[in-house]
Design a protein around this motif. Structure first.
Motif, mmCIF file in Angstrom:
data_model
loop_
_atom_site.group_PDB
_atom_site.id
_atom_site.type_symbol
_atom_site.label_atom_id
_atom_site.label_comp_id
_atom_site.label_asym_id
_atom_site.label_seq_id
_atom_site.Cartn_x
_atom_site.Cartn_y
_atom_site.Cartn_z
ATOM 1 N N THR A 129 0.837 -1.195 0.000
ATOM 2 C CA THR A 129 0.000 0.000 0.000
ATOM 3 C C THR A 129 0.877 1.252 0.000
ATOM 4 O O THR A 129 2.088 1.185 0.212
ATOM 5 C CB THR A 129 -0.943 0.047 1.216
ATOM 6 N N ASP A 130 0.228 2.378 -0.206
ATOM 7 C CA ASP A 130 0.972 3.631 -0.346
ATOM 8 C C ASP A 130 1.213 4.358 0.975
ATOM 9 O O ASP A 130 1.601 5.517 0.989
ATOM 10 C CB ASP A 130 0.240 4.576 -1.313
ATOM 11 N N ASN A 131 0.948 3.689 2.096
ATOM 12 C CA ASN A 131 1.246 4.304 3.394
ATOM 13 C C ASN A 131 1.574 3.208 4.389
ATOM 14 O O ASN A 131 0.864 2.982 5.361
ATOM 15 C CB ASN A 131 0.072 5.140 3.891
ATOM 16 N N LEU A 143 9.331 -0.394 0.069
ATOM 17 C CA LEU A 143 7.888 -0.337 0.280
ATOM 18 C C LEU A 143 7.473 0.773 1.225
ATOM 19 O O LEU A 143 6.284 1.045 1.382
ATOM 20 C CB LEU A 143 7.384 -1.682 0.826
ATOM 21 N N SER A 144 8.424 1.395 1.896
ATOM 22 C CA SER A 144 8.115 2.429 2.869
ATOM 23 C C SER A 144 7.907 3.764 2.180
ATOM 24 O O SER A 144 8.672 4.158 1.301
ATOM 25 C CB SER A 144 9.247 2.557 3.890
ATOM 26 N N THR A 145 6.867 4.484 2.619
ATOM 27 C CA THR A 145 6.578 5.784 2.012
ATOM 28 C C THR A 145 7.061 6.948 2.869
ATOM 29 O O THR A 145 6.948 8.100 2.456
ATOM 30 C CB THR A 145 5.064 5.928 1.773
ATOM 31 N N ARG A 146 7.579 6.666 4.057
ATOM 32 C CA ARG A 146 8.054 7.759 4.901
ATOM 33 C C ARG A 146 9.341 8.360 4.346
ATOM 34 O O ARG A 146 9.512 9.561 4.291
ATOM 35 C CB ARG A 146 8.325 7.234 6.315
ATOM 36 N N LYS A 147 10.267 7.512 3.980
ATOM 37 C CA LYS A 147 11.553 7.943 3.440
ATOM 38 C C LYS A 147 11.778 7.220 2.112
ATOM 39 O O LYS A 147 12.284 6.102 2.087
ATOM 40 C CB LYS A 147 12.695 7.609 4.409
ATOM 41 N N PRO A 148 11.380 7.819 1.009
ATOM 42 C CA PRO A 148 11.569 7.154 -0.293
ATOM 43 C C PRO A 148 13.032 6.794 -0.517
ATOM 44 O O PRO A 148 13.931 7.533 -0.104
ATOM 45 C CB PRO A 148 11.098 8.210 -1.288
ATOM 46 N N PRO A 149 13.313 5.662 -1.138
ATOM 47 C CA PRO A 149 14.700 5.237 -1.342
ATOM 48 C C PRO A 149 15.462 6.194 -2.252
ATOM 49 O O PRO A 149 14.878 6.844 -3.128
ATOM 50 C CB PRO A 149 14.557 3.851 -1.988
ATOM 51 N N ASN A 209 -0.257 0.797 10.099
ATOM 52 C CA ASN A 209 0.406 2.059 9.792
ATOM 53 C C ASN A 209 -0.435 2.938 8.879
ATOM 54 O O ASN A 209 -0.244 4.158 8.835
ATOM 55 C CB ASN A 209 1.771 1.798 9.147
ATOM 56 N N GLU A 210 -1.344 2.334 8.157
ATOM 57 C CA GLU A 210 -2.229 3.090 7.284
ATOM 58 C C GLU A 210 -3.293 3.851 8.070
ATOM 59 O O GLU A 210 -3.992 4.696 7.512
ATOM 60 C CB GLU A 210 -2.904 2.153 6.279
ATOM 61 N N GLY A 211 -3.458 3.524 9.356
ATOM 62 C CA GLY A 211 -4.416 4.241 10.180
ATOM 63 C C GLY A 211 -5.443 3.375 10.876
ATOM 64 O O GLY A 211 -6.392 3.884 11.452
ATOM 65 N N LEU A 212 -5.292 2.045 10.831
ATOM 66 C CA LEU A 212 -6.204 1.111 11.486
ATOM 67 C C LEU A 212 -7.649 1.299 10.992
ATOM 68 O O LEU A 212 -8.561 1.529 11.779
ATOM 69 C CB LEU A 212 -6.134 1.276 13.012
ATOM 70 N N PRO A 213 -7.875 1.230 9.675
ATOM 71 C CA PRO A 213 -9.238 1.426 9.169
ATOM 72 C C PRO A 213 -10.174 0.325 9.642
ATOM 73 O O PRO A 213 -9.757 -0.795 9.935
ATOM 74 C CB PRO A 213 -9.051 1.374 7.649
ATOM 75 N N LYS A 388 -1.712 8.350 7.163
ATOM 76 C CA LYS A 388 -1.008 9.065 6.108
ATOM 77 C C LYS A 388 -0.662 10.490 6.507
ATOM 78 O O LYS A 388 0.398 11.014 6.163
ATOM 79 C CB LYS A 388 -1.869 9.064 4.839
ATOM 80 N N HIS A 389 -1.548 11.119 7.270
ATOM 81 C CA HIS A 389 -1.330 12.503 7.676
ATOM 82 C C HIS A 389 -0.978 12.625 9.156
ATOM 83 O O HIS A 389 -0.965 13.740 9.686
ATOM 84 C CB HIS A 389 -2.572 13.334 7.352
ATOM 85 N N ARG A 390 -0.733 11.500 9.801
ATOM 86 C CA ARG A 390 -0.350 11.481 11.214
ATOM 87 C C ARG A 390 -1.387 12.186 12.078
ATOM 88 O O ARG A 390 -1.059 12.826 13.082
ATOM 89 C CB ARG A 390 1.026 12.128 11.411
ATOM 90 N N ASN A 391 -2.653 12.055 11.732
ATOM 91 C CA ASN A 391 -3.721 12.732 12.469
ATOM 92 C C ASN A 391 -4.599 11.758 13.247
ATOM 93 O O ASN A 391 -5.695 12.117 13.683
ATOM 94 C CB ASN A 391 -4.597 13.557 11.515
#
Length: 424
Positions: A129-131, A143-149, A209-213, A388-391
């Motif tokens: 996934t993207d987050n 696969l991590s979106t926090r720090k792109p390679p 990590n995606e936000g526990l949907p 994704k937005h740390r909210n």
């Protein structure tokens, strides 16, 4: 002038070594769900899933000490304990993933799992996934979106939009499962068209990590059908959901209702001792063993196996999975009783909770949540954020967390909510 601990860290560990919180907490002791800092201040731990059965659990400590005083070596020598553990944990699966490679970290486990898929399929394309976050090796860090390679993502990687409770993929909650699967099918087609082919999808069954949907069992049925049709593998990363944390089930994938080909796990296994593993079907394991000459010096050592075995004992003897379900439901009930204009949704799965905050215009209340976390830490409660937005406020306490602990958490949160200004 004497050197501060932060300065000493920078001198000895280099710059930008992550710490939690604006004023990092200097811990010196832990017991159960509690931690103490160097000044003697006590904190309620509502965040750490590494001490799964509680910080410094005496049965785990004793098992480590006893085995360390007896023998510690590696799996090039024969030893019963690691086999006993694999057999015992493998019995908790109902889809044939009964063979295992023991490792030290979840990163290693996920790296191996992806290589297993490549060995089985002869292809290299990977979907996530993207987050998300699945570890630190050169392969899984793609696969991590926090720090792109550095250099950008490899061309054989596809990141699809993550499911979301408030902003569902495809626009509606009812259509989100199919919309998510449609994006997976599109990614598979792109990977095949570009010559990489599709080997596997790697995901966390709770999308933590995606936000526990909030996703219903069966959500991944269309995605699983797409993966099976393409001849790829599904890998379940159980580092956060596993070992009873979801309450209703021992494994997150069982709760969501799908059967993975490979299961990875890590942090909670040894209660702080570095233990992780990859479980796979026999045919998948055979393909990997034929393709790679893999050996891990510390993976499966007797001390790690003793720690992991003791964790299983404590989970069973202290009824921690049932506690996750019962106390978890109580925590969600109390969280839903909070009143604040920015609370958009309360979500909970067993002993894992999220409270998402949005501003009046619908934008993520990221700064507010960051301030809220600092206020909680100041009052002696450790938690953090996700999404994704740390909210989204993230609460993932050790499994012995009680109703009394829950009341302290929610009562403190109510106070801090009332005190924290809303800044745009």
């Amino acid at each position: 002038m004497s050197e501060t601990l932060i300065e000493r860290r920078a001198r000895l560990m280099g710059p930008n070594v992550p710490t939690f919180y604006r004023e990092p907490v200097h811990l010196v002791r832990g017991e159960g769900v509690w931690l103490w800092d160097v000044a003697g201040k006590r904190y309620l731990d509502c965040y750490n899933n590494v001490p799964h059965v509680g910080h410094c659990h005496p049965k785990v400590v004793e098992a480590i000490s006893r085995q360390a005083a007896t023998l510690n070596t590696h799996t090039r020598y024969l030893h019963d304990l690691v086999l006993d553990y694999i057999e015992r944990l493998g019995a908790t699966f109902n889809h044939g993933t009964t063979q295992a490679i023991m490792t030290c970290t979840g990163s290693e486990a996920n790296d191996i799992a992806l290589r297993m898929a490549q060995a089985v399929t002869g292809k290299t394309g990977i979907i996530a996934t993207d987050n998300t976050y699945h570890g630190n090796t050169a392969l899984v860090s793609q696969l991590s979106t926090r720090k792109p390679p550095i250099g950008g993502y490899a061309r054989n990687i596809r990141l699809v939009p993550a499911p979301d409770s408030l902003r569902p993929v495809g626009g509606t909650v009812e259509g989100q499962a199919e919309a998510f699967a449609a994006n997976v099918r599109k990614a598979i087609a792109e990977l095949e068209a570009e010559g990489f082919g599709f080997s596997a999808m790697l995901l966390c069954p709770l999308f933590a990590n995606e936000g526990l949907p909030d996703l219903a069992p069966g959500f991944l049925d269309p995605t699983m059908a797409a993966i099976r049709a393409a001849g790829g593998l599904m890998i379940a990363d159980e580092v956060q959901p596993g070992f009873g944390r979801s309450g209703s089930h021992f494994w997150g994938h069982d709760r969501l209702g799908f059967a993975p080909d490979v299961v990875t796990m890590g942090k909670p296994m040894g209660n702080g001792h570095p233990v992780a593993a990859v479980f796979a079907r026999a045919d998948v394991m055979a393909a990997f063993r034929d393709a790679f000459g893999y050996f891990n010096t510390f993976g499966g050592n007797p001390v790690s196996a003793a720690a992991a075995m003791a964790v299983l004992d404590v989970i069973e003897q202290e009824g921690l999975q049932a506690n996750a379900q019962q106390t978890g439901a109580y925590v969600v009930e109390r969280l839903k009783g909070l009143s604040h204009p920015l609370i958009a949704q309360v979500r909970g799965i067993g002993m894992f909770f999220g409270v998402e905050f949005l501003l009046e215009d619908g934008d993520p209340a990221t700064t507010f949540v960051a301030d809220l976390i600092e206020g909680m830490v100041a009052r002696g409660v450790l938690l953090n954020n996700i999404g994704k937005h740390r909210n989204t406020l993230k609460m993932r306490p050790p499994m012995p967390f009680s109703r009394e602990n829950a009341d302290l958490l929610v009562d403190t949160l109510a106070q801090v909510l009332a005190e924290t200004p809303v800044l745009r």
